[in-house]
Design an enzyme around this catalytic site. Structure first.
Site, PDB file in Angstrom:
ATOM      1  N   TYR A   1       0.839  -1.206   0.000  1.00 32.98           N
ATOM      2  CA  TYR A   1       0.000   0.000   0.000  1.00 32.98           C
ATOM      3  C   TYR A   1       0.875   1.258   0.000  1.00 32.98           C
ATOM      4  O   TYR A   1       0.553   2.249  -0.664  1.00 32.98           O
ATOM      5  CB  TYR A   1      -0.933  -0.013   1.220  1.00 32.98           C
ATOM      6  CG  TYR A   1      -2.023  -1.077   1.105  1.00 32.98           C
ATOM      7  CD1 TYR A   1      -3.194  -0.830   0.400  1.00 32.98           C
ATOM      8  CD2 TYR A   1      -1.866  -2.331   1.694  1.00 32.98           C
ATOM      9  CE1 TYR A   1      -4.173  -1.802   0.264  1.00 32.98           C
ATOM     10  CE2 TYR A   1      -2.843  -3.316   1.576  1.00 32.98           C
ATOM     11  CZ  TYR A   1      -3.988  -3.046   0.858  1.00 32.98           C
ATOM     12  OH  TYR A   1      -4.958  -4.009   0.721  1.00 32.98           O
TER      13      TYR A   1
ATOM     14  N   ASN B   1     -12.470   0.065  -5.256  1.00 31.72           N
ATOM     15  CA  ASN B   1     -12.197  -0.103  -6.684  1.00 31.72           C
ATOM     16  C   ASN B   1     -13.453  -0.608  -7.396  1.00 31.72           C
ATOM     17  O   ASN B   1     -13.938  -1.698  -7.109  1.00 31.72           O
ATOM     18  CB  ASN B   1     -11.052  -1.109  -6.852  1.00 31.72           C
ATOM     19  CG  ASN B   1     -10.803  -1.487  -8.313  1.00 31.72           C
ATOM     20  OD1 ASN B   1     -11.302  -0.829  -9.221  1.00 31.72           O
ATOM     21  ND2 ASN B   1     -10.021  -2.536  -8.517  1.00 31.72           N
TER      22      ASN B   1
ATOM     23  N   CYS C   1      -6.509  -4.518  -8.176  1.00 33.03           N
ATOM     24  CA  CYS C   1      -6.238  -4.081  -6.805  1.00 33.03           C
ATOM     25  C   CYS C   1      -5.797  -5.256  -5.925  1.00 33.03           C
ATOM     26  O   CYS C   1      -5.236  -5.049  -4.850  1.00 33.03           O
ATOM     27  CB  CYS C   1      -7.459  -3.378  -6.203  1.00 33.03           C
ATOM     28  SG  CYS C   1      -8.949  -4.373  -6.163  1.00 33.03           S
ATOM     29  N   HIS C   2      -6.049  -6.478  -6.414  1.00 31.18           N
ATOM     30  CA  HIS C   2      -5.592  -7.642  -5.629  1.00 31.18           C
ATOM     31  C   HIS C   2      -4.073  -7.731  -5.592  1.00 31.18           C
ATOM     32  O   HIS C   2      -3.518  -8.462  -4.775  1.00 31.18           O
ATOM     33  CB  HIS C   2      -6.195  -8.939  -6.200  1.00 31.18           C
ATOM     34  CG  HIS C   2      -5.867  -9.188  -7.650  1.00 31.18           C
ATOM     35  ND1 HIS C   2      -6.625  -8.662  -8.676  1.00 31.18           N
ATOM     36  CD2 HIS C   2      -4.856  -9.884  -8.246  1.00 31.18           C
ATOM     37  CE1 HIS C   2      -6.095  -9.052  -9.845  1.00 31.18           C
ATOM     38  NE2 HIS C   2      -5.022  -9.784  -9.606  1.00 31.18           N
TER      39      HIS C   2
ATOM     40  N   GLU D   1      -1.835 -16.179 -10.251  1.00 33.75           N
ATOM     41  CA  GLU D   1      -0.888 -15.346 -10.996  1.00 33.75           C
ATOM     42  C   GLU D   1       0.561 -15.736 -10.702  1.00 33.75           C
ATOM     43  O   GLU D   1       1.445 -15.524 -11.527  1.00 33.75           O
ATOM     44  CB  GLU D   1      -1.113 -13.858 -10.667  1.00 33.75           C
ATOM     45  CG  GLU D   1      -2.431 -13.333 -11.210  1.00 33.75           C
ATOM     46  CD  GLU D   1      -2.513 -11.808 -11.170  1.00 33.75           C
ATOM     47  OE1 GLU D   1      -1.506 -11.145 -10.851  1.00 33.75           O
ATOM     48  OE2 GLU D   1      -3.595 -11.281 -11.473  1.00 33.75           O
TER      49      GLU D   1
END
Lengths: 158, 197
Positions: B137, B160, B168-169, B195
């Protein structure tokens, strides 16, 4: 301001509007009238007051569309009858009662459709069709009396 | 008498799907379809997709309550909202590719009107965090031009409007733990694990 998504209005009232269009115009024009009713409703929807009676509002729009269609039909040189039913729905289709409804005089048919199929009180029907609530009540009663002659249908018991 | 009208009520009339599609098409051609939506299945649960004429405007997880989200869209954008699956074929295809690991970035028009000011600046930066990477963050706050606004970044991520598509993850706590997510921590874990594979 209205915040309910229009899709919800279609989901809640779509079948009712279709029954009304079918009752007032017959099957050939019902689909067009349904589509035009909801398109006109969608256009005006953001300005609809939050406390409006959506059911009566939709029937009012459908009524105007039906009047338009009826006028257009009157101008056609050759009247067009009902188109054949689509395949796939003949099994569930028993047109007798619908036909009886279609044969009713306009005032009776509208009063029956708006009261019994749309669920509107006679006072609101009078606002939509003109005339008095008492006249609408009488027309609906006369219409129902004529329909009863065709009901119960074959195979149904009373 | 009730039974007689039950007959009219029960009667099957025409094809509701065909009629609905026609309404959607007519509404779109007359510029009356302000918000179209569709719900698709995904490995992180059913996703609500909503689009304006400009592009995809909202993605919402099941736990966000799709009915509530649609009501919010009605208030924030327009109540002229219709279900219109045919308008989401491209984004649905790209989401499927993403969830099978074949796609790393989304190429669909976005409508970012639901995020303004600093929140918008955060979203613009999120799009630059590459697939499989994460940032803290604090890093996002610095990149968005306000190094001290760490909490505001958390809020921007939580709000979001386009999760999954605007990633945003990929923002996690500086200690490496996942942190909050609109789709729930489990959904965030699923996306980041996928991912990282």
């Amino acid at each position: 301001m209205i915040v309910k998504p229009f899709e919800q209005v279609v989901a809640e009232h779509g079948p009712m509007v279709l029954r009304v269009c079918r009752a007032v115009l017959g099957s050939a024009d019902a689909e067009d009238a349904w589509s035009e009713t909801f398109l006109a409703a969608l256009k005006a929807y953001p300005e609809l007051p939050a406390d409006a009676n959506v059911q009566a509002w939709l029937v009012t729009i459908a009524h105007r569309k039906a009047v338009d269609v009826t006028r257009a039909q009157a101008r056609r040189p050759v009247p067009v009858g009902d188109v054949p039913d689509r395949p796939g729905r003949t099994d569930a289709w028993n047109g007798e009662l619908w036909d009886a409804l279609a044969r009713l005089p306009d005032k009776q048919r509208l009063a029956v459709a708006y009261h019994y199929l749309a669920g509107l009180p006679y006072r609101e029907i009078a606002e939509i069709t003109g005339g008095t609530a008492e006249a609408a009540r009488r027309a609906a009663a006369d219409g129902v009396k004529a329909l009863r002659a065709c009901y119960p249908l074959e195979g149904a018991h009373s | 008498m009730t039974d007689m009208f039950q007959f009219f009520t029960n009667e099957v009339l025409l094809d509701p799907n065909v009629m609905h599609e026609r309404l959607v098409a007519d509404a779109a051609s007359q510029g009356l379809l302000d918000v179209a939506y569709h719900v698709v299945d995904s490995p992180v649960g059913p996703l609500l997709l909503a689009a304006t004429e400009q592009g995809l405007v909202k993605v919402a997880f099941d736990r966000q309550d799709h009915d509530a989200v649609l009501a919010e869209l009605a208030a924030a954008i327009s109540p002229r909202i219709l279900r219109a699956p045919s308008r989401f074929e491209e984004v649905t295809r790209q989401l499927e590719e993403y969830f099978t690991g074949e796609r790393h970035t989304f190429e669909v028009p976005l409508d970012l009107r639901l995020a303004r000011g600093f929140r918008r600046a955060v979203l613009d930066h999120l799009a630059e965090i590459a697939y499989g990477n994460t940032e803290s963050y604090a890093q996002v706050a610095a990149a968005a031009g306000s190094p001290k606004a760490v909490r505001a970044v958390g809020t921007a991520c939580a709000l979001n409007p386009l999760p999954v598509v605007v990633p945003c993850h990929r923002v996690v706590r500086s200690d490496g733990s996942y942190g909050q997510y609109a789709g729930g921590e489990e959904a965030k874990r699923v996306l980041l694990t996928m991912e990282a594979a």
